[in-house]
Design a protein around this motif. Structure first.
Motif, PDB file in Angstrom:
ATOM      1  N   UNK A  95       0.836  -1.212   0.000  1.00 50.83           N
ATOM      2  CA  UNK A  95       0.000   0.000   0.000  1.00 50.83           C
ATOM      3  C   UNK A  95       0.865   1.255   0.000  1.00 50.83           C
ATOM      4  N   UNK A  96       1.978   1.217   0.718  1.00 50.29           N
ATOM      5  CA  UNK A  96       2.896   2.365   0.705  1.00 50.29           C
ATOM      6  C   UNK A  96       3.528   2.536  -0.676  1.00 50.29           C
ATOM      7  N   UNK A  97       3.891   1.411  -1.309  1.00 50.18           N
ATOM      8  CA  UNK A  97       4.524   1.470  -2.633  1.00 50.18           C
ATOM      9  C   UNK A  97       3.596   2.129  -3.656  1.00 50.18           C
ATOM     10  N   UNK A  98       2.339   1.676  -3.723  1.00 47.99           N
ATOM     11  CA  UNK A  98       1.461   2.230  -4.767  1.00 47.99           C
ATOM     12  C   UNK A  98       1.029   3.660  -4.457  1.00 47.99           C
ATOM     13  N   UNK A  99       1.079   4.052  -3.164  1.00 53.27           N
ATOM     14  CA  UNK A  99       0.713   5.425  -2.803  1.00 53.27           C
ATOM     15  C   UNK A  99       1.910   6.365  -2.905  1.00 53.27           C
ATOM     16  N   UNK A 100       3.029   5.823  -3.404  1.00 53.81           N
ATOM     17  CA  UNK A 100       4.253   6.616  -3.569  1.00 53.81           C
ATOM     18  C   UNK A 100       4.801   7.127  -2.236  1.00 53.81           C
ATOM     19  N   UNK A 117       4.083   0.726 -10.843  1.00 58.20           N
ATOM     20  CA  UNK A 117       3.883   1.903 -11.696  1.00 58.20           C
ATOM     21  C   UNK A 117       2.598   2.669 -11.409  1.00 58.20           C
ATOM     22  N   UNK A 118       1.723   2.076 -10.600  1.00 55.84           N
ATOM     23  CA  UNK A 118       0.426   2.702 -10.330  1.00 55.84           C
ATOM     24  C   UNK A 118       0.588   4.052  -9.627  1.00 55.84           C
ATOM     25  N   UNK A 119       1.686   4.210  -8.895  1.00 56.54           N
ATOM     26  CA  UNK A 119       1.922   5.470  -8.168  1.00 56.54           C
ATOM     27  C   UNK A 119       1.926   6.680  -9.098  1.00 56.54           C
ATOM     28  N   UNK A 120       2.221   6.437 -10.384  1.00 62.25           N
ATOM     29  CA  UNK A 120       2.241   7.532 -11.358  1.00 62.25           C
ATOM     30  C   UNK A 120       0.847   7.847 -11.908  1.00 62.25           C
ATOM     31  N   UNK A 121      -0.154   7.089 -11.479  1.00 62.62           N
ATOM     32  CA  UNK A 121      -1.528   7.297 -11.938  1.00 62.62           C
ATOM     33  C   UNK A 121      -2.450   7.462 -10.734  1.00 62.62           C
ATOM     34  N   UNK A 122      -2.475   8.661 -10.156  1.00 61.02           N
ATOM     35  CA  UNK A 122      -3.203   8.866  -8.887  1.00 61.02           C
ATOM     36  C   UNK A 122      -4.645   8.363  -8.921  1.00 61.02           C
ATOM     37  N   UNK A 123      -5.309   8.465 -10.075  1.00 66.62           N
ATOM     38  CA  UNK A 123      -6.706   8.034 -10.154  1.00 66.62           C
ATOM     39  C   UNK A 123      -6.854   6.526  -9.988  1.00 66.62           C
ATOM     40  N   UNK A 125      -4.794   4.604  -7.972  1.00 74.48           N
ATOM     41  CA  UNK A 125      -4.223   4.105  -6.710  1.00 74.48           C
ATOM     42  C   UNK A 125      -5.295   3.388  -5.896  1.00 74.48           C
ATOM     43  N   UNK A 126      -6.496   3.976  -5.849  1.00 69.51           N
ATOM     44  CA  UNK A 126      -7.568   3.352  -5.085  1.00 69.51           C
ATOM     45  C   UNK A 126      -7.935   1.987  -5.684  1.00 69.51           C
ATOM     46  N   UNK A 127      -7.962   1.918  -7.025  1.00 71.74           N
ATOM     47  CA  UNK A 127      -8.269   0.649  -7.703  1.00 71.74           C
ATOM     48  C   UNK A 127      -7.312  -0.451  -7.242  1.00 71.74           C
ATOM     49  N   UNK A 128      -6.036  -0.096  -7.164  1.00 69.05           N
ATOM     50  CA  UNK A 128      -5.016  -1.095  -6.825  1.00 69.05           C
ATOM     51  C   UNK A 128      -4.971  -1.384  -5.332  1.00 69.05           C
ATOM     52  N   UNK A 129      -5.602  -0.528  -4.529  1.00 69.80           N
ATOM     53  CA  UNK A 129      -5.453  -0.694  -3.076  1.00 69.80           C
ATOM     54  C   UNK A 129      -6.626  -1.380  -2.393  1.00 69.80           C
ATOM     55  N   UNK A 130      -7.849  -1.296  -2.951  1.00 69.32           N
ATOM     56  CA  UNK A 130      -9.008  -1.719  -2.153  1.00 69.32           C
ATOM     57  C   UNK A 130      -8.963  -3.176  -1.715  1.00 69.32           C
ATOM     58  N   UNK A 131      -8.523  -4.072  -2.581  1.00 77.19           N
ATOM     59  CA  UNK A 131      -8.473  -5.484  -2.178  1.00 77.19           C
ATOM     60  C   UNK A 131      -7.520  -5.668  -0.996  1.00 77.19           C
ATOM     61  N   UNK A 132      -6.432  -4.910  -1.029  1.00 72.66           N
ATOM     62  CA  UNK A 132      -5.403  -5.061   0.006  1.00 72.66           C
ATOM     63  C   UNK A 132      -5.836  -4.437   1.325  1.00 72.66           C
ATOM     64  N   UNK A 133      -6.574  -3.337   1.246  1.00 77.28           N
ATOM     65  CA  UNK A 133      -7.130  -2.732   2.466  1.00 77.28           C
ATOM     66  C   UNK A 133      -8.174  -3.679   3.067  1.00 77.28           C
ATOM     67  N   UNK A 134      -9.029  -4.234   2.208  1.00 77.45           N
ATOM     68  CA  UNK A 134     -10.044  -5.184   2.680  1.00 77.45           C
ATOM     69  C   UNK A 134      -9.374  -6.397   3.317  1.00 77.45           C
TER      70      UNK A 134
END
Ligand code: ZN
Length: 140
Positions: A95-100, A117-123, A125-134
């Motif tokens: 989660x830290x990696x994708x949030x830069x 590479x998702x860190x370069x696409x702020x829109x 970041x949430x897509x890539x993070x929700x499964x991991x937060x859940x």
């Protein structure tokens, strides 16, 4: 997704088309957490079953964009067999990696590195993070 490395994009599309550990298990020993991302329409539920401090099974269900679906699929593959404490550390690092943000490079993120590479696409970041937060929430 343009701008993501080609190899990484291939891995993401492969998991999107052939999701791993998809489908929930009806069993009260599984802990479940669902998160939605209204801005993209992603809706993901993660289920984990841990015993003796080890994650014995991890399942995912839902629908959404290729990044959210692939990140859920890759998550479930990585986490099965991990110690709960180790799994939390991996999720935190990812989660830290994708949030830069600063993250511990000594932690092996295995196939989840395709999302670096998702860190370069702020829109996205949430897509890539929700499964991991859940996932983290199922361990609380
Ligand atoms: Zn999305």
């Amino acid at each position: 997704m343009s701008g993501l490395d080609n190899l990484y994009r291939e891995v993401i599309m492969e998991h999107y088309k052939n999701p791993r550990n998809k489908g929930l298990i009806e069993d009260s020993k599984y802990k479940l957490f669902r998160i939605k991302n209204p801005s993209c329409g992603d809706d993901i539920t993660i289920q984990t079953y841990a015993e003796d401090g080890i994650i014995k099974d991890c399942r995912q269900m839902g629908h959404g964009c290729s990044i959210s679906m692939a990140s859920a699929s890759i998550l479930t593959e990585i986490m099965v067999g991990k110690k709960v404490e180790e799994a939390k550390e991996i999720a935190e690092t990812y989660l830290n990696m994708i949030a830069n943000k600063e993250f511990n490079k000594d932690i092996d993120l295995e196939e989840a590195t395709v999302f670096s590479g998702v860190k370069d696409f702020p829109a996205r970041i949430k897509c890539a993070s929700i499964a991991w937060v859940a996932f983290k929430d199922t361990l609380e």
